[in-house]
Design an enzyme around this catalytic site. Structure first.
Site, PDB file in Angstrom:
ATOM      1  N   ARG A 136       0.831  -1.221   0.000  1.00 53.20           N
ATOM      2  CA  ARG A 136       0.000   0.000   0.000  1.00 53.20           C
ATOM      3  C   ARG A 136       0.856   1.257   0.000  1.00 53.20           C
ATOM      4  O   ARG A 136       0.484   2.282   0.563  1.00 53.20           O
ATOM      5  CB  ARG A 136      -0.971   0.018   1.190  1.00 53.20           C
ATOM      6  CG  ARG A 136      -1.911  -1.179   1.261  1.00 53.20           C
ATOM      7  CD  ARG A 136      -2.858  -1.251   0.073  1.00 53.20           C
ATOM      8  NE  ARG A 136      -3.640  -2.475   0.133  1.00 53.20           N
ATOM      9  CZ  ARG A 136      -3.304  -3.621  -0.473  1.00 53.20           C
ATOM     10  NH1 ARG A 136      -2.193  -3.681  -1.204  1.00 53.20           N
ATOM     11  NH2 ARG A 136      -4.060  -4.689  -0.375  1.00 53.20           N
ATOM     12  N   SER A 158     -11.510  -0.924   2.925  1.00 51.09           N
ATOM     13  CA  SER A 158     -10.650  -1.196   4.085  1.00 51.09           C
ATOM     14  C   SER A 158     -10.050   0.099   4.613  1.00 51.09           C
ATOM     15  O   SER A 158      -9.364   0.807   3.882  1.00 51.09           O
ATOM     16  CB  SER A 158      -9.523  -2.158   3.697  1.00 51.09           C
ATOM     17  OG  SER A 158     -10.053  -3.394   3.292  1.00 51.09           O
ATOM     18  N   GLU A 198      -5.197   3.028   6.221  1.00 43.47           N
ATOM     19  CA  GLU A 198      -4.882   2.883   4.808  1.00 43.47           C
ATOM     20  C   GLU A 198      -5.377   4.096   4.028  1.00 43.47           C
ATOM     21  O   GLU A 198      -4.781   4.494   3.039  1.00 43.47           O
ATOM     22  CB  GLU A 198      -5.541   1.606   4.262  1.00 43.47           C
ATOM     23  CG  GLU A 198      -5.201   1.280   2.835  1.00 43.47           C
ATOM     24  CD  GLU A 198      -5.761  -0.069   2.400  1.00 43.47           C
ATOM     25  OE1 GLU A 198      -6.298  -0.141   1.282  1.00 43.47           O
ATOM     26  OE2 GLU A 198      -5.673  -1.031   3.172  1.00 43.47           O
TER      27      GLU A 198
END
Length: 337
Positions: free
Chosen positions: A162, A237, A333
């Protein structure tokens, strides 16, 4: 192309947060983008893609430039592979379905991820055993300061979990305008390594899955776990799965032997953040209009009129509780604005 003042961003972020932009403009071509940048050199700027990976905690005191470049095409192909270019403003899921319609393999495991193509390299998005870096070839980007175009290849992007150069070394310096992917035309690498996909295909008695079978399985799984942002505000998420040194993880695992983990290197393991959040008792909990989804603990939701700050407060409480309980830090995230 018109710059609008005091513009509501409620429909431009998937959390559905009510926040305003001081000024707002949508650009539909590289020429329009350059024109806006040239004419507004002195203004603070905020680049907006699909609005799927951010939490707005305040109004944006800047010129918000919405990247709405459209188009996709084959730029090169041979007997085995095809190089496909997509403009940054294309919807990611629609682009994935287009590749499957053309029997191009490589993106099917990332079906139904919200957002636009242009922001996928920034986050190195991924799902069910695949990431953008697996098929990424290059992206074109405009430098905000000089208006010059630059091509970034895979090595340039410094992809991590990520992570990319666009979140770190050159953050806020470039605007991605298009992305090229290298996809398979035959002998597809069908990846059903994640158990949920395999079990979903087993339910349907599919032994030799096609690209579409894998995509449909992923869509079914995601729809069963994740709320539709058009119905219930969310950004998918919210947290990354934490990566922990084995030396640090061993005493934690002794204390919590039921804790799930995946070995990712000789020295590191990845722990599912959703499991940690659920074990900490947050799954399905609600704090006013901010909450944690009942089917997927990784997803924070806006039940209606939650502010970004209220959702951020919930996320901080989750982080603090997990650190106290397990000694593991989990990171957001999404981008907190």
């Amino acid at each position: 192309m018109e710059i609008q003042n005091h513009f509501s961003l409620k429909n431009f972020n998937t959390f559905g947060i009510e926040a305003n932009a001081k000024q707002f403009v949508a650009v539909h071509s590289i020429e329009e983008l350059k024109s806006v940048l040239v004419q507004n050199t002195s203004k603070n700027k905020f680049i907006l893609g699909g609005g799927s990976n951010m939490l707005l905690t305040k109004d944006i005191d800047a010129l918000v430039i919405h990247i709405d470049l459209k188009g996709k095409k084959i730029v090169e192909e041979n007997d085995d592979f095809v190089w496909v270019e997509s403009q940054a403003g294309e919807n990611w899921h629609e682009f994935v379905i287009w590749t499957i319609d053309n029997n191009f393999g490589g993106l099917e495991n990332m079906s139904l991820i919200p957002g636009n193509v242009g922001t996928t390299p920034v986050q190195n998005i991924g799902a069910y055993g695949t990431e953008i870096k697996d098929t990424f070839v290059s992206c074109e980007a405009m430098k905000i300061e000089s208006f010059e175009m630059r091509s970034f290849n895979k090595a340039d992007c410094h992809f991590g979990y990520r992570e990319s150069i666009f979140k770190n070394e050159v953050k806020d310096q470039y605007i991605i305008t298009s992305v090229v992917f290298k996809l398979t035309k035959n002998n597809h690498n069908i990846n059903i390594s994640y158990g949920d996909i395999a079990s979903e295909l087993e339910k349907l008695n599919i032994i030799k899955p096609s690209l579409r079978d894998v995509s449909n399985a992923v869509i079914t799984i995601r729809q069963s776990k994740l709320p539709d942002p058009k119905v219930l505000g969310n950004s998918g998420s919210f947290f990354k799965n934490p990566i922990v040194l084995k030396s640090d993880f061993e005493p934690i695992h002794k204390k919590f032997p039921e804790m799930k983990f995946y070995e990712i290197s000789e020295t590191e393991v990845k722990v599912p953040a959703g499991w940690l959040i659920e074990q900490a008792g947050f799954k399905g909990k609600r704090f006013g209009d901010a909450g944690i989804h009942k089917n997927q603990a990784l997803v924070l939701v806006n039940y209606g009129t939650a502010t970004g700050q209220e959702i951020l407060n919930v996320s901080k409480e989750i982080q603090d509780t997990i650190f106290k309980k397990f000694g593991i830090q989990i990171e957001a995230e999404v981008n907190i604005i």
